[in-house]
Scaffold this active site. Structure first.
Site, PDB file in Angstrom:
ATOM      1  N   ILE A   1       0.846  -1.199   0.000  1.00  0.00           N
ATOM      2  CA  ILE A   1       0.000   0.000   0.000  1.00  0.00           C
ATOM      3  C   ILE A   1       0.881   1.250   0.000  1.00  0.00           C
ATOM      4  CG2 ILE A   1      -1.664   1.364   1.327  1.00  0.00           C
ATOM      5  CD1 ILE A   1      -2.758  -1.381   2.345  1.00  0.00           C
TER       6      ILE A   1
ATOM      7  N   SER B   1       2.416   1.744  -3.352  1.00  0.00           N
ATOM      8  CA  SER B   1       1.379   2.149  -4.291  1.00  0.00           C
ATOM      9  C   SER B   1       1.003   3.618  -4.098  1.00  0.00           C
ATOM     10  CB  SER B   1       0.148   1.260  -4.106  1.00  0.00           C
ATOM     11  OG  SER B   1      -0.827   1.550  -5.070  1.00  0.00           O
ATOM     12  N   GLU B   2       0.823   4.022  -2.868  1.00  0.00           N
ATOM     13  CA  GLU B   2       0.394   5.388  -2.576  1.00  0.00           C
ATOM     14  C   GLU B   2       1.508   6.421  -2.767  1.00  0.00           C
ATOM     15  OE1 GLU B   2      -2.834   6.764  -1.250  1.00  0.00           O
ATOM     16  OE2 GLU B   2      -3.287   5.002  -2.463  1.00  0.00           O
ATOM     17  N   LEU B   3       2.737   6.064  -2.399  1.00  0.00           N
ATOM     18  CA  LEU B   3       3.813   7.057  -2.366  1.00  0.00           C
ATOM     19  C   LEU B   3       4.945   6.807  -3.354  1.00  0.00           C
ATOM     20  CD1 LEU B   3       4.113   7.402   1.516  1.00  0.00           C
ATOM     21  CD2 LEU B   3       2.839   8.866  -0.060  1.00  0.00           C
TER      22      LEU B   3
ATOM     23  N   SER C   1      -4.834   4.629  -5.204  1.00  0.00           N
ATOM     24  CA  SER C   1      -3.825   4.111  -6.130  1.00  0.00           C
ATOM     25  C   SER C   1      -4.012   2.638  -6.468  1.00  0.00           C
ATOM     26  CB  SER C   1      -2.430   4.313  -5.538  1.00  0.00           C
ATOM     27  OG  SER C   1      -2.297   3.550  -4.346  1.00  0.00           O
TER      28      SER C   1
END
Length: 159
Positions: free
Chosen positions: A16, A19-21, A131
């Site tokens: 996660i 994916s997000e950052l 994302s």
């Protein structure tokens, strides 16, 4: 916390965060825990205290502003309810992990992750993280193949 002390859950949380950052931003911060929304590797925007959610409204582009912050890009409006529910005292890395695990728990994805059913788990939580594939928020979504590879490289095991 026992929920995140398993390889599959830790790998899922790492997925996660990537994916997000993105990996580059994770490397230019406190592993993502102090990142504000809108950050890029070339221009990271970091907050300096874990005492509370930073609660900064940041204009991403015309028509899109967000208060997302931290490794899992939690919106400020969700921090207070989770802080109360989980008895948290701050927005520290441990608190951010506990909130993310609780969000995963609420979507009934923890047993899927524990069983190595990665694709099904992503489908269950995609409404939380923009994302993830199929999130539908009009933001950049990563492919399931890419995320599965990130998960495996982070030590996750598939069924």
């Amino acid at each position: 916390m026992a929920d995140i002390d398993t390889p599959n859950i830790r790998a899922f949380l790492d997925t996660i965060a990537v994916s997000e950052l993105g990996r580059a931003l994770l490397a230019k911060s406190d592993n993502g825990y102090n990142v504000l929304v809108g950050s890029t590797p070339a221009a990271p925007m970091l907050f300096g205290s874990y005492a509370d959610h930073p609660r900064r409204l940041i204009q991403i582009r015309p028509g899109l502003a967000s208060t997302a912050a931290g490794r899992y890009q939690l919106l400020a409006r969700w921090y207070d309810p989770y802080r109360k529910l989980l008895g948290l005292r701050d927005f520290s890395p441990a608190s951010q992990d506990r909130i993310a695990v609780q969000q995963i728990r609420e979507r009934l994805a923890l047993p899927l992750i524990a069983a190595g059913r990665f694709d099904e788990a992503v489908a269950r939580v995609r409404n939380i993280w923009a994302s993830l594939p199929g999130a539908g928020y009009g933001q950049n979504e990563h492919s399931l193949d890419y995320l599965r590879d990130v998960y495996l490289k982070a030590g996750g095991v598939l069924a």
